[in-house]
Write a protein that holds these residues in place. Sequence first.
Motif, PDB file in Angstrom:
ATOM      1  N   THR A  62      -3.944 -16.587  -0.106  1.00  0.00           N
ATOM      2  CA  THR A  62      -4.847 -15.629   0.554  1.00  0.00           C
ATOM      3  C   THR A  62      -6.256 -16.195   0.726  1.00  0.00           C
ATOM      4  O   THR A  62      -6.993 -15.753   1.609  1.00  0.00           O
ATOM      5  N   SER A  63      -6.632 -17.162  -0.104  1.00  0.00           N
ATOM      6  CA  SER A  63      -7.951 -17.792   0.076  1.00  0.00           C
ATOM      7  C   SER A  63      -8.001 -18.599   1.365  1.00  0.00           C
ATOM      8  O   SER A  63      -9.084 -18.904   1.885  1.00  0.00           O
ATOM      9  N   LEU A  78      -8.589 -12.785   2.346  1.00  0.00           N
ATOM     10  CA  LEU A  78      -7.677 -11.651   2.254  1.00  0.00           C
ATOM     11  C   LEU A  78      -7.383 -11.331   0.785  1.00  0.00           C
ATOM     12  O   LEU A  78      -6.316 -11.627   0.267  1.00  0.00           O
ATOM     13  N   PHE A  79      -8.391 -10.793   0.097  1.00  0.00           N
ATOM     14  CA  PHE A  79      -8.247 -10.309  -1.287  1.00  0.00           C
ATOM     15  C   PHE A  79      -7.954 -11.416  -2.305  1.00  0.00           C
ATOM     16  O   PHE A  79      -7.358 -11.145  -3.352  1.00  0.00           O
ATOM     17  N   SER A  80      -8.372 -12.652  -2.043  1.00  0.00           N
ATOM     18  CA  SER A  80      -8.008 -13.738  -2.956  1.00  0.00           C
ATOM     19  C   SER A  80      -8.565 -13.536  -4.363  1.00  0.00           C
ATOM     20  O   SER A  80      -7.891 -13.846  -5.353  1.00  0.00           O
ATOM     21  N   LEU A  82      -9.011 -10.804  -5.925  1.00  0.00           N
ATOM     22  CA  LEU A  82      -8.275  -9.735  -6.606  1.00  0.00           C
ATOM     23  C   LEU A  82      -7.122 -10.282  -7.428  1.00  0.00           C
ATOM     24  O   LEU A  82      -6.871  -9.813  -8.548  1.00  0.00           O
ATOM     25  N   TYR A 148     -13.077  -5.727 -11.650  1.00  0.00           N
ATOM     26  CA  TYR A 148     -13.283  -6.419 -10.379  1.00  0.00           C
ATOM     27  C   TYR A 148     -14.773  -6.517 -10.061  1.00  0.00           C
ATOM     28  O   TYR A 148     -15.263  -7.584  -9.659  1.00  0.00           O
ATOM     29  N   GLU A 193     -16.253  -8.955   1.008  1.00  0.00           N
ATOM     30  CA  GLU A 193     -14.883  -8.972   0.481  1.00  0.00           C
ATOM     31  C   GLU A 193     -14.719  -7.966  -0.652  1.00  0.00           C
ATOM     32  O   GLU A 193     -13.675  -7.300  -0.761  1.00  0.00           O
ATOM     33  N   THR A 197     -12.065  -4.878  -0.679  1.00  0.00           N
ATOM     34  CA  THR A 197     -11.052  -4.852  -1.742  1.00  0.00           C
ATOM     35  C   THR A 197     -11.126  -3.567  -2.546  1.00  0.00           C
ATOM     36  O   THR A 197     -10.091  -2.954  -2.858  1.00  0.00           O
ATOM     37  N   VAL A 200      -9.578  -0.695  -0.734  1.00  0.00           N
ATOM     38  CA  VAL A 200      -8.114  -0.779  -0.689  1.00  0.00           C
ATOM     39  C   VAL A 200      -7.494  -0.411  -2.031  1.00  0.00           C
ATOM     40  O   VAL A 200      -6.543   0.370  -2.094  1.00  0.00           O
ATOM     41  N   ILE A 201      -8.014  -0.948  -3.138  1.00  0.00           N
ATOM     42  CA  ILE A 201      -7.380  -0.686  -4.442  1.00  0.00           C
ATOM     43  C   ILE A 201      -7.658   0.731  -4.941  1.00  0.00           C
ATOM     44  O   ILE A 201      -7.030   1.181  -5.906  1.00  0.00           O
TER      45      ILE A 201
END
Length: 219
Positions: A62-63, A78-80, A82, A148, A193, A197, A200-201
């Motif tokens: 995802t990175s 893309l959420f790397s 996380l 996080y 980012e 994130t 989303v979570i």
Amino acid sequence: MSFFVTANADGAYDLTTAGYTALILVFIALLLAGAAVFGTKKKMSTKQLVFSAMAIALAVVTSMIKLFDLPMGGSVTLFSMLFIVLIGYWYGFGGGLTAALAYGVLQLLIDPYILSFPQMLVDYILAFGALGLAGLFHNSKHGLIKGYIVAVLGRYFFAFLSGWIFFGMYAPDTFPNAVVYSLVYNGSYLGAEAIITLIVIAIPPVAKALETVKKQAIS
């Protein structure tokens, strides 16, 4: 310059075969140490190693999926972050820290940019290793969100430090000084980012799914 790096025409350093080999060995040692030292029993240690390795693999993939890149380095992925934070959320500070440090070593293997040993240490080992701070909240209510936020702030601190000390000379005239430039520059992509994130979570089905994965990881 040494057995592990050689100077290139740009004034930076490239890893030699010995350098790559040494980093691979460090990466493996960190993963094994995290599972062996911080796993509670043999079965758990094996599962921790497998889950940690899977999360790191997902973080690497995802990175490479970048929503946008900044010209001097740094990107919204893309959420790397996380996936590395999740390891600390599952296994606590010790397991999360060793995995995050291993991820930093892996990022150095994949995309090395070395100006000096201190810069390499701050940009790769300390900045990505800071994601392991999430493990401090693994048993806390809303631990993933708290972890996080703290983890990203930790990475932000070291990214800011690097931008100020090692890359401050590239600050454009529109900024009053290198400190402000580094704060804004690194905050822009890490903040973007992080916000995406966290949104989303916090979605209930996603939060429930992540809790289910945690139960599988530690059972």
